[in-house]
Enzyme design. Structure first.
Site, PDB file in Angstrom:
ATOM      1  N   ARG A  96       0.817  -1.220   0.000  1.00 33.21           N
ATOM      2  CA  ARG A  96       0.000   0.000   0.000  1.00 33.21           C
ATOM      3  C   ARG A  96       0.847   1.265   0.000  1.00 33.21           C
ATOM      4  O   ARG A  96       0.414   2.322  -0.468  1.00 33.21           O
ATOM      5  CB  ARG A  96      -0.985  -0.018   1.182  1.00 33.21           C
ATOM      6  CG  ARG A  96      -2.112  -1.022   0.998  1.00 33.21           C
ATOM      7  CD  ARG A  96      -3.012  -1.085   2.221  1.00 33.21           C
ATOM      8  NE  ARG A  96      -2.297  -1.528   3.400  1.00 33.21           N
ATOM      9  CZ  ARG A  96      -2.108  -2.796   3.750  1.00 33.21           C
ATOM     10  NH1 ARG A  96      -2.632  -3.750   3.015  1.00 33.21           N
ATOM     11  NH2 ARG A  96      -1.410  -3.117   4.819  1.00 33.21           N
ATOM     12  N   GLU A 156       6.439 -11.160  15.099  1.00 37.67           N
ATOM     13  CA  GLU A 156       5.954 -11.794  16.335  1.00 37.67           C
ATOM     14  C   GLU A 156       6.293 -13.291  16.299  1.00 37.67           C
ATOM     15  O   GLU A 156       6.784 -13.861  17.255  1.00 37.67           O
ATOM     16  CB  GLU A 156       4.448 -11.580  16.397  1.00 37.67           C
ATOM     17  CG  GLU A 156       3.893 -11.617  17.786  1.00 37.67           C
ATOM     18  CD  GLU A 156       2.418 -11.258  17.773  1.00 37.67           C
ATOM     19  OE1 GLU A 156       1.952 -10.679  16.779  1.00 37.67           O
ATOM     20  OE2 GLU A 156       1.756 -11.590  18.758  1.00 37.67           O
TER      21      GLU A 156
HETATM   22  P1  AMP Z   1       4.622  -2.830  11.320  1.00 40.93           P
HETATM   23  O1  AMP Z   1       5.876  -3.461  10.790  1.00 40.93           O
HETATM   24  O2  AMP Z   1       4.090  -3.577  12.508  1.00 40.93           O
HETATM   25  O3  AMP Z   1       4.797  -1.361  11.623  1.00 40.93           O
HETATM   26  O4  AMP Z   1       3.492  -2.938  10.212  1.00 40.93           O
HETATM   27  C1  AMP Z   1       3.793  -3.443   8.964  1.00 40.93           C
HETATM   28  C2  AMP Z   1       2.764  -3.211   7.933  1.00 40.93           C
HETATM   29  O5  AMP Z   1       1.592  -3.901   8.260  1.00 40.93           O
HETATM   30  C3  AMP Z   1       2.398  -1.758   7.709  1.00 40.93           C
HETATM   31  O6  AMP Z   1       3.096  -1.304   6.589  1.00 40.93           O
HETATM   32  C4  AMP Z   1       0.919  -1.803   7.461  1.00 40.93           C
HETATM   33  O7  AMP Z   1       0.683  -1.750   6.057  1.00 40.93           O
HETATM   34  C5  AMP Z   1       0.464  -3.118   7.986  1.00 40.93           C
HETATM   35  N1  AMP Z   1      -0.313  -3.019   9.206  1.00 40.93           N
HETATM   36  C6  AMP Z   1       0.089  -3.366  10.458  1.00 40.93           C
HETATM   37  N2  AMP Z   1      -0.895  -3.224  11.347  1.00 40.93           N
HETATM   38  C7  AMP Z   1      -1.946  -2.742  10.651  1.00 40.93           C
HETATM   39  C8  AMP Z   1      -3.288  -2.364  11.009  1.00 40.93           C
HETATM   40  N3  AMP Z   1      -3.756  -2.453  12.264  1.00 40.93           N
HETATM   41  N4  AMP Z   1      -4.099  -1.917  10.039  1.00 40.93           N
HETATM   42  C9  AMP Z   1      -3.651  -1.823   8.757  1.00 40.93           C
HETATM   43  N5  AMP Z   1      -2.422  -2.176   8.366  1.00 40.93           N
HETATM   44  C10 AMP Z   1      -1.570  -2.627   9.292  1.00 40.93           C
END
Ligand code: AMP
Length: 173
Positions: free
Chosen positions: A59, A96
């Site tokens: 995205r 995780e």
């Molecule tokens: P993170 O590495 O945990 O910061 O998140 C990785 C990717 O997962 C981000 O680029 C988001 O596109 C997606 N993502 C994580 N959590 C969410 C959420 N609650 N809602 C939508 N997209 C999420």
């Protein structure tokens, strides 16, 4: 920009139980709202001599390409392993459960360039932290001006993992 919250949809238990997924597709399908987001980012970086906008799969590509076009900058893709056709640098990071990896083309950036990194959501920060490492460990003298997100989930403290880099989030939860 707070009004954007009304068109971002919460999808509970996606992709797994306990996660409230921020679904941005209603925002993307609203031309005026999408334009407002891109205009605000364009105004923020218009005077900053941005050479490249780095987008994170998948995205992040949508916002990165629109912003790059508006700025007259190039686009660089950070992709999952095995998707980029040419020689790549890779960074593995822990999730995780298990690990994931991000890749960038070896000739994606050049010394002296200013970049802005863009993704849709800052959650735990794992993905962006790996992305920033990919850039700083492999490309000398590339300046990361800022990391921009549409949404930041403040309660996950993702910005703790991105210390030292300016972060701009349009909407906070
Ligand atoms: P993170 O590495 O945990 O910061 O998140 C990785 C990717 O997962 C981000 O680029 C988001 O596109 C997606 N993502 C994580 N959590 C969410 C959420 N609650 N809602 C939508 N997209 C999420």
């Amino acid at each position: 920009m707070e009004s954007m919250k009304q068109i971002i949809r919460d999808v509970p238990d996606f992709p797994k139980e306990g996660i409230i997924f921020k679904d941005i597709t209603p925002l993307l399908s609203d031309g005026a709202a999408f334009q407002k987001v891109i205009h605000s980012l364009k105004n923020r970086y218009a005077e900053k001599q941005v050479d490249m906008v780095v987008g994170v799969e998948a995205r992040g590509f949508i916002f990165a390409s629109a912003l790059a076009y508006a700025l007259g900058a190039g686009v660089v893709m950070i992709r999952k392993p095995g998707k980029l056709p040419y020689k790549t640098f890779q960074k593995t990071y822990s999730l995780e459960y298990g690990t994931d990896a991000a890749e960038i083309h070896q000739d994606a950036l050049r010394s002296g360039q200013n970049v802005v990194v863009v993704d849709d959501v800052l959650a735990t920060g794992g993905t962006l932290s790996a992305t920033l490492d990919l850039i700083t460990e492999n490309f000398a003298n590339v300046k990361i001006l800022e990391v921009a997100f549409l949404i930041e989930l403040d309660f996950l403290n993702g910005r703790e993992k991105l210390k030292g880099v300016p972060i701009h989030s349009i909407i906070h939860y």
